[in-house]
Design an enzyme around this catalytic site. Sequence first.
Site, PDB file in Angstrom:
ATOM      1  N   MET A  57       0.782  -1.026  -0.037  1.00 59.03           N
ATOM      2  CA  MET A  57       0.482   0.530   0.478  1.00 59.03           C
ATOM      3  C   MET A  57       0.685   0.644  -0.146  1.00 59.03           C
ATOM      4  O   MET A  57       2.380   1.393   0.054  1.00 59.03           O
ATOM      5  CB  MET A  57      -0.741   0.167   1.147  1.00 59.03           C
ATOM      6  CG  MET A  57      -2.121  -1.942   0.928  1.00 59.03           C
ATOM      7  SD  MET A  57      -3.553  -1.135  -0.085  1.00 59.03           S
ATOM      8  CE  MET A  57      -4.153  -2.126   0.389  1.00 59.03           C
ATOM      9  N   CYS A  58       0.311   2.534  -0.578  1.00 56.98           N
ATOM     10  CA  CYS A  58       0.658   3.788  -0.861  1.00 56.98           C
ATOM     11  C   CYS A  58       1.075   4.378   0.308  1.00 56.98           C
ATOM     12  O   CYS A  58       0.268   4.269   1.520  1.00 56.98           O
ATOM     13  CB  CYS A  58       0.757   4.209  -1.994  1.00 56.98           C
ATOM     14  SG  CYS A  58       0.226   3.650  -3.360  1.00 56.98           S
ATOM     15  N   ARG A  59       1.357   4.935   1.023  1.00 53.96           N
ATOM     16  CA  ARG A  59       1.597   6.633   2.193  1.00 53.96           C
ATOM     17  C   ARG A  59       1.104   8.171   1.023  1.00 53.96           C
ATOM     18  O   ARG A  59       1.916   8.423  -0.280  1.00 53.96           O
ATOM     19  CB  ARG A  59       3.020   6.373   2.537  1.00 53.96           C
ATOM     20  CG  ARG A  59       3.621   4.854   3.904  1.00 53.96           C
ATOM     21  CD  ARG A  59       2.658   5.020   4.689  1.00 53.96           C
ATOM     22  NE  ARG A  59       1.310   4.088   4.107  1.00 53.96           N
ATOM     23  CZ  ARG A  59      -0.177   3.381   4.844  1.00 53.96           C
ATOM     24  NH1 ARG A  59       0.570   3.475   5.770  1.00 53.96           N
ATOM     25  NH2 ARG A  59      -0.998   2.747   4.732  1.00 53.96           N
TER      26      ARG A  59
END
Length: 270
Positions: free
Chosen positions: A1-3
């Site tokens: 998952m991205c931030r």
Amino acid sequence: MCRWAAYRGEPLYLEDIVSSPAHSLITQSHSATEAKTATNGDGFGIAWYGERETPGLYRDVLPAWSDCNLRSLARQIRSPLFLAHVRAATSGSTRRDNCHPFVHGRWSFMHNGQVDNFEKLRRPIENLLPDHLYAARKGTTDSELIFLLALHFGLESEPLVALREAISFIERLAEHYGLVPDVRFTSAVSDGQRLFAVRYATTNHAPTLYAAPMGAAGGYCLVSEPLDDDRANWVGIPDGSAVVIGPEGLDVHVFGPETEANDGIQRAAK
């Protein structure tokens, strides 16, 4: 998952979020603590608003921690509203057009999450887009396509309604094809005046989202992970919520897709 991280308030330097804090966005690009993977090295991007109507945009495929230009720009640019993102690819190859944020006119958008079975749903979703929005598609990610779908559903006039209808459409389209709907969606979108964010998942396991006051009175920051260890300063945004930050401050609303979103499914499925 991205931030990701986003800010709206009195102008401050991008470095106050992107690079200076102990757990800055650049730090999260290689040492995330609340993601499935600690590394988010598949590119980065920043969209910021200034004196012009449309935002500035800087994106690259390098990991955020290795781009000296990013640190230099963050030290020099002050903005009252900006979106910043570090990417861990789940859909689409590592190329600049697939890096967030995505921009269309005065609107900017970024996303953490994914659409399950996206490759089976991509073409019918694209079929629904009018020609001018289909032509605006530059990359291959589910995130950019959700942004364009929301624009089609009226993002410019009713942002949260448009996002709700876009997600609902994707879920019902999956059901139409006999697939199990599964959308994980923690996003931020802005027109340069207001900042909107949504935390939602079909399965009630949405990627994290936090909010905290920042800068002068009335300024707020939204992040995937707190930027420091002062947890008392950060409020977790509940799953199934929408956040609106404007001149009047921060408001949190219940967010959930409509159950009646059949319009266009038959047309998109053809």
